[in-house]
Design a protein around this motif. Sequence first.
Motif, PDB file in Angstrom:
ATOM      1  N   SER A   1      -7.563   5.820  -5.249  1.00 49.41           N
ATOM      2  CA  SER A   1      -8.359   4.810  -4.558  1.00 49.41           C
ATOM      3  C   SER A   1      -9.355   4.175  -5.502  1.00 49.41           C
ATOM      4  N   GLU A   2      -9.532   2.859  -5.375  1.00 46.60           N
ATOM      5  CA  GLU A   2     -10.557   2.173  -6.154  1.00 46.60           C
ATOM      6  C   GLU A   2     -11.955   2.487  -5.627  1.00 46.60           C
ATOM      7  N   SER A   3     -12.053   2.920  -4.373  1.00 49.39           N
ATOM      8  CA  SER A   3     -13.336   3.252  -3.768  1.00 49.39           C
ATOM      9  C   SER A   3     -13.540   4.761  -3.811  1.00 49.39           C
TER      10      SER A   3
ATOM     11  N   PRO B   1      -0.304   7.468   2.075  1.00 46.51           N
ATOM     12  CA  PRO B   1      -1.479   8.310   1.859  1.00 46.51           C
ATOM     13  C   PRO B   1      -1.106   9.782   1.809  1.00 46.51           C
TER      14      PRO B   1
ATOM     15  N   ASN C   1      -7.584  15.305  -5.782  1.00 44.51           N
ATOM     16  CA  ASN C   1      -7.853  13.899  -5.483  1.00 44.51           C
ATOM     17  C   ASN C   1      -8.998  13.692  -4.501  1.00 44.51           C
TER      18      ASN C   1
ATOM     19  N   ASP D   1     -13.787   1.097   2.968  1.00 41.47           N
ATOM     20  CA  ASP D   1     -14.264   1.577   1.673  1.00 41.47           C
ATOM     21  C   ASP D   1     -15.770   1.373   1.607  1.00 41.47           C
TER      22      ASP D   1
ATOM     23  N   ARG E   1     -10.245   8.291  -8.495  1.00 38.48           N
ATOM     24  CA  ARG E   1      -9.784   6.942  -8.827  1.00 38.48           C
ATOM     25  C   ARG E   1      -8.259   6.886  -8.941  1.00 38.48           C
TER      26      ARG E   1
ATOM     27  N   GLN F   1       0.758  -1.173   0.000  1.00 33.76           N
ATOM     28  CA  GLN F   1       0.000   0.000   0.000  1.00 33.76           C
ATOM     29  C   GLN F   1       0.831   1.285   0.000  1.00 33.76           C
TER      30      GLN F   1
ATOM     31  N   SER G   1     -12.804  10.127  -2.883  1.00 32.76           N
ATOM     32  CA  SER G   1     -11.455  10.067  -3.450  1.00 32.76           C
ATOM     33  C   SER G   1     -11.513   9.862  -4.946  1.00 32.76           C
TER      34      SER G   1
ATOM     35  N   THR H   1     -15.042   6.742   1.308  1.00 38.33           N
ATOM     36  CA  THR H   1     -14.333   6.067   2.394  1.00 38.33           C
ATOM     37  C   THR H   1     -14.816   6.593   3.741  1.00 38.33           C
TER      38      THR H   1
ATOM     39  N   ASP I   1     -10.495   1.573   8.941  1.00 32.19           N
ATOM     40  CA  ASP I   1     -10.672   2.291   7.677  1.00 32.19           C
ATOM     41  C   ASP I   1     -11.496   1.420   6.736  1.00 32.19           C
TER      42      ASP I   1
ATOM     43  N   GLU J   1      -5.069   4.160 -11.844  1.00 34.51           N
ATOM     44  CA  GLU J   1      -4.319   4.543 -10.644  1.00 34.51           C
ATOM     45  C   GLU J   1      -3.063   5.347 -11.001  1.00 34.51           C
TER      46      GLU J   1
END
Length: 258
Positions: free
Chosen positions: A138-140, A27, A104, A168, A135, A24, A133, A143, A166, A64
Motif C-alpha cells: 500500500s502507498e498509504s 487484498p 506487511n 487511506d 509499502r 487493484q 500497512s 488505513t 475504505d 510495491e
Amino acid sequence: MRFSRELARASLLAALATVSLNSQAAPDEIQVYTEEMDEPGDFGLELHVNYVPKGRREATYDGEMASNHRLQVTPEFSYGISKTLEAGLYLPVAMSTDGNLYGNGVRLRLKYIAPRADGDHFFWGLNGEFGSSARRVSESALTLEFRPIMGYRDENWLVSFNPILDADLSTNVSRKPNFEPGLKVTHRVGEGKQAGFEYYGEYGPVGHLLQGDARTHYLYGVMDIDLHGFDINFGIGRGFRSAEDQWVAKAIIAFPLN
C-alpha cells in the motif's frame, strides 16, 4: 421461493466464463462479513490464505510487491467481548516471487452485530478496522475501514452484503473514502456444505465514482464446509474490467479453539 441447484450452478459457471479481463490487486483478506461472532469470553483463530497464479507482473509505484504469484497468509485472532461485540487482530504476511517472506503490517478491528430475537433470519451490524500497512502492499501507511453488514440466513440460504468504505490516512495519498462493495450468496448443498458466489468491487471515491468501464470487479465461486469443527471457506476468483489479477485462489480456515 426455492431455486434449482442445477440452475444456480449453471448461472455461476456462466458468469465466471463470460467476464471480460483486463489487468487493484487482491487484498490479504478476501471475505464478506456475516453475523457470525465468537461467544463472550471465547477466542477465535482464522487463517486467511490467498494466491495469485496469474496477476500483474510490474509494480505500479516504487517499492510495491507485484501481485503475480504472490502468496499471502494472514492469521486473524479474535475475542468475543459480549453478545454483540467482537475484537480482532490481523498480522498479514506475504511471500513474493523471490521466495522471501515479508510482514506487511498489523490491523485491529471491532465488530458489532445487533441483537436478534430467536428465529429472526435478518441481521445487521458494523465492523470498523484501523491498521498500518507496509509499502510493499500500500502507498498509504495507515488505513481506516467502515464495513456495514446486512443480510439474511435460514437453513438453506445465506445472503450478506457489505457496502464498504475504505480510506487511506497518510498525507502522500488521497484521503477520500472509496466505495468497495462485497456480496455473498450461498445455498445449502449437503450436510455442513454451502455453495455459491462472492463478489468484490472497487468503485472509486465516494461522490466521484468511477465510470462503469473503469471499475474493478472480482467474482468467486465458493464453498463453505464444516469439517470436524473446522469451518473452511474456499474459492476461485476471476478479475475483470480493471482488475490487476486475472485469477485468485483463496481460503479461510477457522480453527476450533473452544
